[in-house]
Design a protein around this motif. Structure first.
Motif, short mmCIF file in Angstrom:
data_model
loop_
_atom_site.label_atom_id
_atom_site.label_comp_id
_atom_site.label_asym_id
_atom_site.label_seq_id
_atom_site.Cartn_x
_atom_site.Cartn_y
_atom_site.Cartn_z
N UNK A 63 0.83 -1.20 0.00
CA UNK A 63 0.00 0.00 0.00
C UNK A 63 0.87 1.25 0.00
N UNK A 64 0.42 2.25 -0.75
CA UNK A 64 1.13 3.52 -0.80
C UNK A 64 1.11 4.21 0.57
N UNK A 65 2.21 4.86 0.91
CA UNK A 65 2.30 5.60 2.16
C UNK A 65 2.44 7.10 1.94
N UNK A 66 2.93 7.46 0.78
CA UNK A 66 3.09 8.87 0.43
C UNK A 66 2.47 9.14 -0.93
N UNK A 67 2.10 10.37 -1.13
CA UNK A 67 1.56 10.81 -2.41
C UNK A 67 2.08 12.21 -2.67
N UNK A 68 2.49 12.47 -3.91
CA UNK A 68 2.94 13.80 -4.30
C UNK A 68 1.86 14.46 -5.14
N UNK A 125 4.89 28.08 -7.02
CA UNK A 125 4.19 26.80 -7.01
C UNK A 125 5.08 25.78 -6.30
N UNK A 126 4.50 24.68 -5.83
CA UNK A 126 5.30 23.73 -5.07
C UNK A 126 4.79 22.31 -5.23
N UNK A 127 5.65 21.36 -4.87
CA UNK A 127 5.29 19.95 -4.83
C UNK A 127 4.98 19.61 -3.38
N UNK A 128 3.74 19.18 -3.13
CA UNK A 128 3.31 18.84 -1.78
C UNK A 128 3.40 17.34 -1.57
N UNK A 129 4.01 16.93 -0.45
CA UNK A 129 4.04 15.53 -0.05
C UNK A 129 2.92 15.30 0.95
N UNK A 130 2.01 14.39 0.63
CA UNK A 130 0.87 14.09 1.48
C UNK A 130 1.06 12.72 2.13
N UNK A 131 0.85 12.65 3.43
CA UNK A 131 0.93 11.39 4.15
C UNK A 131 -0.39 10.64 3.97
N UNK A 132 -0.33 9.47 3.32
CA UNK A 132 -1.54 8.67 3.09
C UNK A 132 -1.46 7.33 3.81
N UNK A 133 -0.61 7.27 4.83
CA UNK A 133 -0.49 6.07 5.66
C UNK A 133 -1.47 6.17 6.82
N UNK A 162 -0.18 6.48 10.38
CA UNK A 162 0.74 7.58 10.71
C UNK A 162 0.03 8.67 11.50
N UNK A 163 0.73 9.32 12.43
CA UNK A 163 0.12 10.43 13.17
C UNK A 163 -0.14 11.66 12.31
N UNK A 164 0.49 11.72 11.12
CA UNK A 164 0.27 12.86 10.22
C UNK A 164 -0.57 12.47 9.01
N UNK A 165 -1.35 11.39 9.16
CA UNK A 165 -2.22 10.92 8.07
C UNK A 165 -3.12 12.05 7.59
N UNK A 166 -3.26 12.15 6.26
CA UNK A 166 -4.13 13.13 5.61
C UNK A 166 -3.62 14.56 5.82
N UNK A 167 -2.30 14.71 5.93
CA UNK A 167 -1.72 16.04 6.08
C UNK A 167 -0.59 16.24 5.06
N UNK A 168 -0.36 17.50 4.69
CA UNK A 168 0.81 17.85 3.90
C UNK A 168 1.99 17.89 4.85
N UNK A 169 3.00 17.04 4.60
CA UNK A 169 4.13 16.95 5.51
C UNK A 169 5.39 17.61 4.96
N UNK A 170 5.36 18.02 3.68
CA UNK A 170 6.52 18.70 3.10
C UNK A 170 6.08 19.49 1.89
N UNK A 171 6.73 20.63 1.67
CA UNK A 171 6.45 21.49 0.52
C UNK A 171 7.77 21.87 -0.14
#
Length: 449
Positions: free
Chosen positions: A20-25, A39-47, A50-59
């Protein structure tokens, strides 16, 4: 298995069994929003664990302002599975307006990608007379990118060829033939074919949408079939009123199949093609009816701006950006699709103005399906000027990412109540999200030889 993959999977069946995927860009833009930020590339936590599930964790911000990041693609995919020297390490982010190509290293730290290299748009124009980069596909160990215009922003554009070190090799095609416009493309090498579609010249679509320009033939309505080895178009199909703005094209993932599909945005139809005894043929297999709307002088089209085929080739997913719905069709018989799922999110029909407590300014636009076919991630921005034209509130509300739970066995769709990413609450103000990809590859990038 790490979050970054090798060059690809041996087969679609192997891809389906991947973890299963854990990250999504996802692409996130400020271009056209009134906010003067890159503009930016957002890393979304889809695990989900994870405590940061459904959040943008990096830009990862781009170096300049005004790129209009749009679509993106990998440097390597399953088409170079047998090349041990290759890895799916770099994500290529084109700026449609700036013409810059941003090469992003996602392997060193998948949770925090870093900029590896920028190919300046002025260099591309000077060496190839091309502009408006759009679809990126791995071509074995090399890369081709559809370019929607010439250096002055006029159609038909062509195809940019890069080597594996991201050096400009020139134009990929030997001829554009009688092709009038460019947009998306997909190749099926076992049949020596590439299919390309049509949008419009950058000078036409960038300022916004004008319906009169469709009547003036400034938007496409043809599909083009290429001799892949000779790199030249050999046959075109005029789709007429059934194929207004034929945008995304997808072949089956099965490399032996000749079946493919195109979503015609303005006529809101799905076109199916295949190779029969008499050569390439096409037919309309899905027709989404226009809807009456009190604020529109004409019936409201769905605007089917994207399609996707599940990795097992069983389901076709499509969006209706203005109507506000996502649909799932069983295409086990590609000539006779069966509607098996439908959900609403945003749109102009008012059927689902909010999702999971967040108001949706926009409609379902881009989407990416998990390799196992169970999770569909959907974003809401189409193109900055078109967003502003049809969904004025997106300026202040920003975009959202929604997850839809899909049943890959029996069919069916349901919005997941525990997942939503609200890009209206980003640190620099409301941004808009567009295309999404996984570190390990996905349903819209991998091609098998």
């Amino acid at each position: 298995m790490s979050e970054c993959c090798g060059p690809g999977y041996a087969s679609p069946k192997e891809a389906i069994r991947a973890p299963r995927e854990k990250l999504l860009y996802t692409i996130a833009i400020y271009t056209g929003t009134g906010i003067q930020k890159p503009d930016y590339l957002a890393t979304v936590d889809v695990d989900p664990d994870s405590p940061t599930y459904s959040q943008v964790i990096h830009r990862l911000e781009m170096p300049g302002i005004g790129d209009e990041l749009h679509h993106m693609g990998w440097n390597a995919c399953s088409s170079c599975f047998d090349d041990g020297s290759m890895s799916r390490k770099y994500l290529i982010l084109p700026g449609v307006r700036s013409n810059n190509l941003h090469i992003v290293d996602t392997a060193t730290d998948p949770r925090a990608p870093r900029l590896h290299k920028v190919i300046d748009g002025s260099e591309i124009k000077a060496k190839t007379n091309l502009s408006g980069p759009h679809t990126v596909h791995c071509l074995g160990s090399e890369i081709i990118i559809s370019m929607l215009g010439d250096a002055k922003g006029e159609a038909p554009g062509g195809y940019l060829h890069l080597n594996k070190d991201f050096e400009i090799q020139g134009r990929w095609e030997t001829s554009m033939g009688e092709i009038k416009f460019g947009y998306d493309f997909w190749y099926q090498p076992r049949h020596n074919v590439m299919v390309s579609s049509e949008w419009a010249a950058p000078n036409t679509f960038m300022p916004g949408f004008d319906l009169e320009e469709v009547g003036h033939l400034k938007y496409g309505r043809e599909l083009h079939f290429w001799d892949f080895e000779k790199r030249e178009p050999v046959e075109s199909f005029y789709l007429g009123e059934d194929g207004l703005l034929p945008l995304e094209v997808k072949f089956h993932h099965d490399p032996d199949s000749t079946h493919g599909f195109c979503g015609a945005a303005l006529s809101t139809n799905v076109i199916h093609w295949w190779k029969g005894d008499d050569g390439w043929q096409w037919e309309k297999i899905i027709d989404v009816e226009n809807e009456m709307h009190p604020d529109w002088p004409i019936p409201l089209p769905g605007v089917m701006s994207a399609i996707l085929i599940s990795m097992d080739d069983k389901y076709l997913y499509l969006n209706n950006w203005l109507h506000g719905d996502m649909r799932q069709y069983d295409i086990s018989d590609p000539h006779n699709p069966v509607l098996t799922g439908q959900v609403f999110m945003g749109g102009l029909l008012g059927k689902a103005p909010s999702v999971n407590g967040v108001e949706v300014a926009g409609g379902p636009q881009m989407f990416q399906l998990s390799l196992d076919g169970k999770r569909l991630y959907v974003t809401t921005s189409l193109f900055s000027t078109w967003d502003n034209q049809f969904y004025a509130e997106i300026r202040t509300k920003g975009g959202v990412m929604v997850m839809i739970d899909c049943d890959p066995v029996n069919g069916g769709m349901k919005i997941n109540e525990d997942f939503i990413v609200d890009f209206g609450k980003e640190p620099n103000g409301p941004s808009r999200c567009h295309e999404a990809r996984y570190p390990g590859g996905d349903c819209t990038s991998d091609i098998w030889l």
